[in-house]
Each structure stands twice: as C-alpha cells, then as structure tokens.
Design a protein around this motif. Structure first.
Motif, PDB file in Angstrom:
ATOM      1  N   GLY A  31      46.983  82.016  23.080  1.00 29.62           N
ATOM      2  CA  GLY A  31      46.515  80.668  23.382  1.00 29.62           C
ATOM      3  C   GLY A  31      45.277  80.227  22.632  1.00 29.62           C
ATOM      4  N   THR A  32      44.767  81.055  21.715  1.00 31.36           N
ATOM      5  CA  THR A  32      43.566  80.702  20.964  1.00 31.36           C
ATOM      6  C   THR A  32      43.925  80.157  19.587  1.00 31.36           C
ATOM      7  N   LYS A  33      42.966  79.448  18.988  1.00 32.02           N
ATOM      8  CA  LYS A  33      43.179  78.962  17.619  1.00 32.02           C
ATOM      9  C   LYS A  33      43.174  80.134  16.647  1.00 32.02           C
ATOM     10  N   ASN A  34      42.541  81.250  17.037  1.00 31.13           N
ATOM     11  CA  ASN A  34      42.452  82.403  16.147  1.00 31.13           C
ATOM     12  C   ASN A  34      43.812  83.032  15.869  1.00 31.13           C
ATOM     13  N   ILE A  35      44.659  83.131  16.906  1.00 26.49           N
ATOM     14  CA  ILE A  35      45.980  83.729  16.701  1.00 26.49           C
ATOM     15  C   ILE A  35      46.850  82.800  15.846  1.00 26.49           C
ATOM     16  N   ARG A  36      46.630  81.514  15.979  1.00 26.37           N
ATOM     17  CA  ARG A  36      47.347  80.565  15.130  1.00 26.37           C
ATOM     18  C   ARG A  36      46.900  80.716  13.673  1.00 26.37           C
ATOM     19  N   GLU A  37      45.582  80.830  13.474  1.00 19.13           N
ATOM     20  CA  GLU A  37      45.044  80.948  12.122  1.00 19.13           C
ATOM     21  C   GLU A  37      45.541  82.219  11.423  1.00 19.13           C
ATOM     22  N   ILE A  38      45.553  83.344  12.127  1.00 14.11           N
ATOM     23  CA  ILE A  38      45.974  84.584  11.469  1.00 14.11           C
ATOM     24  C   ILE A  38      47.476  84.571  11.203  1.00 14.11           C
ATOM     25  N   ASN A  39      48.251  83.903  12.051  1.00  9.03           N
ATOM     26  CA  ASN A  39      49.682  83.754  11.773  1.00  9.03           C
ATOM     27  C   ASN A  39      49.902  82.896  10.529  1.00  9.03           C
ATOM     28  N   GLU A  40      49.111  81.835  10.392  1.00  9.40           N
ATOM     29  CA  GLU A  40      49.237  80.966   9.213  1.00  9.40           C
ATOM     30  C   GLU A  40      48.855  81.720   7.946  1.00  9.40           C
ATOM     31  N   ILE A  41      47.791  82.512   8.011  1.00 14.08           N
ATOM     32  CA  ILE A  41      47.362  83.310   6.860  1.00 14.08           C
ATOM     33  C   ILE A  41      48.417  84.343   6.511  1.00 14.08           C
ATOM     34  N   ASN A  42      48.978  84.970   7.527  1.00 15.32           N
ATOM     35  CA  ASN A  42      50.013  85.981   7.318  1.00 15.32           C
ATOM     36  C   ASN A  42      51.206  85.402   6.557  1.00 15.32           C
ATOM     37  N   THR A  43      51.610  84.206   6.955  1.00 18.91           N
ATOM     38  CA  THR A  43      52.744  83.537   6.302  1.00 18.91           C
ATOM     39  C   THR A  43      52.385  83.105   4.889  1.00 18.91           C
ATOM     40  N   ALA A  44      51.205  82.455   4.749  1.00 21.60           N
ATOM     41  CA  ALA A  44      50.806  81.903   3.454  1.00 21.60           C
ATOM     42  C   ALA A  44      50.616  82.984   2.398  1.00 21.60           C
ATOM     43  N   ARG A  45      50.117  84.150   2.788  1.00 24.68           N
ATOM     44  CA  ARG A  45      49.814  85.211   1.829  1.00 24.68           C
ATOM     45  C   ARG A  45      50.872  86.316   1.821  1.00 24.68           C
ATOM     46  N   SER A  46      51.903  86.167   2.648  1.00 26.59           N
ATOM     47  CA  SER A  46      52.974  87.174   2.728  1.00 26.59           C
ATOM     48  C   SER A  46      52.397  88.575   2.936  1.00 26.59           C
ATOM     49  N   LEU A  47      51.533  88.687   3.946  1.00 26.07           N
ATOM     50  CA  LEU A  47      50.845  89.952   4.183  1.00 26.07           C
ATOM     51  C   LEU A  47      51.649  90.934   5.032  1.00 26.07           C
ATOM     52  N   GLY A  48      52.689  90.465   5.683  1.00 26.50           N
ATOM     53  CA  GLY A  48      53.536  91.363   6.457  1.00 26.50           C
ATOM     54  C   GLY A  48      52.847  92.010   7.637  1.00 26.50           C
ATOM     55  N   MET A  49      51.862  91.322   8.215  1.00 27.99           N
ATOM     56  CA  MET A  49      51.188  91.853   9.399  1.00 27.99           C
ATOM     57  C   MET A  49      52.087  91.765  10.618  1.00 27.99           C
ATOM     58  N   LYS A  50      51.936  92.702  11.541  1.00 28.14           N
ATOM     59  CA  LYS A  50      52.557  92.609  12.849  1.00 28.14           C
ATOM     60  C   LYS A  50      51.482  92.081  13.790  1.00 28.14           C
ATOM     61  N   ILE A  51      51.651  90.841  14.245  1.00 27.98           N
ATOM     62  CA  ILE A  51      50.618  90.180  15.042  1.00 27.98           C
ATOM     63  C   ILE A  51      51.021  90.169  16.510  1.00 27.98           C
ATOM     64  N   LEU A  52      50.164  90.772  17.346  1.00 29.60           N
ATOM     65  CA  LEU A  52      50.445  90.909  18.770  1.00 29.60           C
ATOM     66  C   LEU A  52      49.533  90.002  19.585  1.00 29.60           C
TER      67      LEU A  52
END
Length: 303
Positions: A158-179
């Motif tokens: 529910g935070t803007k932080n989880i949204r931001e890291i998901n956007e970065i993950n997609t934009a940079r194709s980092l392949g993170m598993k975000i929980l």
C-alpha cells in the motif's frame, strides 16, 4: 478568483474570527467534532519516530504530537470546554479508506503527500522530507539499485515505495522478486532473517529500524535513492476546506515557532522511547526552509 480559493480564504477568515465560514452552519469534520465532542486520530504502530507504540503499547511520535496539536486547535476554534481524542490504529493499506469513510479524522504517520494521493485525500503542511532507498545487510554488498538484479526485495503493502520499486524493476528488467509486507516491522524482519535481500522504504524509516535493531552495524542503507525527496504530511479528508484551514493554521504556527524546532529535535536528534535509540538526523537545510515557509505542496521542487 477560483471557487476553491474563495472557499479557502473564507475558511481562513473564519478561523481567525473563531466563527463558522461566512456565518454559515458548521459542516464536515468540524460539525462532526462539535456534535460528538470527539476527534479521532489514526496512528501507526511501527513508523518510528513518526507514530509508533512505546513500551506501554501507547502511541507516541513526532507526527502523533503534531496531530495532538491540531486536535487542540480544533478545540479552541470550536470553543469547546474539552475534546475527547480517540485513537484508531491504521496501516498503509487502510489509512486512506479510513480517512475517506470518516472512521478517522487525522492520520498521523509517515504518509507521503503526492499528486495521486491528493485525488483521494487532503494534506496539511509538510512536516518532513524523505527519499526512497533500500536497506540490506552489509555482507550482501548491495548499494546501488542495479545491485538488486535478480534479488528478493520486500516493501510495505500500500505504499508508494512498493509501486516505485515495481516500476524500476520493469523499466530496467532487473528480474527482482518483489514481496509485499503488512507493515514496516515485518518487512525489516524479512531482511533480518534472510527471507529478503533488501527492504525498500523511505530513508528515515529505514534509519529508525536500523538504529533500533539488535545489530545496527550489520546493516547499510543504499547511497543511491530510488526517488526524489518527497514531503510527508498529516492526512485529512478531501474537500473539507474549513477543517483543513484549522489544521493548516495550527501546523504553520507550530513549524514557524521555536517549538517546531524543539519538537523535531526531540524525535530526531535525542534518545527516544522505548529503547533510547537516537536517529541522529539533524534538521536539513531543506527542512528548515519548509518550516520557515509552510506548504502543503506535493511537488518536491517546492522545497
């Protein structure tokens, strides 16, 4: 003059005179408080040092004290002999719905004031500036965003932080598993126990979690930020100009007075309960400017 500006000016004038705007009957939150004699504050249980539970399981904190100042200002404005301050716990996922449906009247925590949230709620003047970073154990060797490639990362639901890291993950194709975690304490515990490599959150909250951990020296906060500096504000209901005017006047007076600096130092440069940790975060130049010129702007450039 736009209608919204006219309404705000009328509300400010009413605050100064101690009477309802333009002689009209009270409405919104002020009417609710006048009729019930109570105001409800939503608090967080682990957002150190903004709003959290002390050793007696009672809410305390920097933002919590600001909310209490607003409640006192409402009491004075409505000329009440006394006001009952009710307390209601909230999480990052429930805070906006509970503001919107009237369960709570003020949300004191670590809530970022941004354009998206302003579509759902209002904010009073900024009381802190922060940026998104991540914390990890030093032995992981993680410092830059790209170091998180292929890693398991946690952030609070529910935070803007989880949204931001998901956007970065997609934009940079980092392949993170975000929980997602239910709160900050659970997210940090996941890093502490090795279930996640890094926890992405506002830097001040990460600093508080590290300072309060069993082994503070075992952790490092990333030097690279994942966002621009962003403002925190006390959240209240949208489209309730008279109540917002009271909150804005109360916070502006606090921040511009010596009491504002004293309150900041109490929670950021001194030992705080329950364990006596010290975040050692003196007021930045940007925060000094924000206090000298109080604003509810969501634009980082305003600070």
């Amino acid at each position: 003059m736009r209608l919204r500006d006219a309404v705000l000016l009328a509300a400010v004038a009413a605050l100064a005179s101690g009477a309802p705007a333009q002689g009209q009957e009270l409405s919104g939150t002020l009417k609710k408080v006048k009729d019930s004699g109570a105001i409800t504050i939503g608090y967080r249980d682990s957002s150190v040092p903004f709003s959290y539970l002390d050793g007696d399981q009672k809410p305390v904190g920097y933002a919590f004290e600001i909310c209490q100042k607003i409640a006192e200002a409402v009491k004075t404005h409505l000329k009440l002999d006394k006001i009952e301050v009710k307390l209601n716990p909230v999480t990052s996922a429930t805070r906006i719905p509970l503001i919107a449906n009237g369960t709570i009247d003020l949300e004191c925590g670590s809530t970022t004031n941004n354009v998206d949230r302003q579509k759902q709620a209002a904010f009073t003047n900024t009381h802190f500036l922060t940026a998104t970073r991540f914390v990890a154990k030093k032995d992981k060797g993680l410092d830059k965003t790209d170091d998180l490639k292929g890693r398991t990362v946690v952030s609070t639901s529910g935070t803007k932080n989880i949204r931001e890291i998901n956007e970065i993950n997609t934009a940079r194709s980092l392949g993170m598993k975000i929980l997602p975690a239910k709160d900050h304490a659970e997210a940090f515990l996941m890093v502490e126990t090795g279930r996640a490599d890094a926890f992405v959150m506002d830097d001040v909250l990460l600093a508080s979690l590290v300072a309060g951990s069993k082994t503070p020296d075992a952790y490092a906060i990333s030097s690279e930020a994942q966002s621009k500096p962003e403002p925190y504000g006390i959240m209240l209901r949208k489209d309730d100009a008279p109540f917002k005017a009271v909150a804005d006047a109360a916070t502006a007076a606090l921040y511009k007075s010596p009491e504002g600096k004293t309150l900041y130092d109490k929670w950021f440069t001194q030992a705080i309960p329950p364990r006596g940790i010290n975040l050692k975060l003196p007021m930045s130049e940007a925060m000094q400017k924000a206090f000298a010129n109080p604003s509810d702007s969501a634009d980082p450039a305003a600070y």
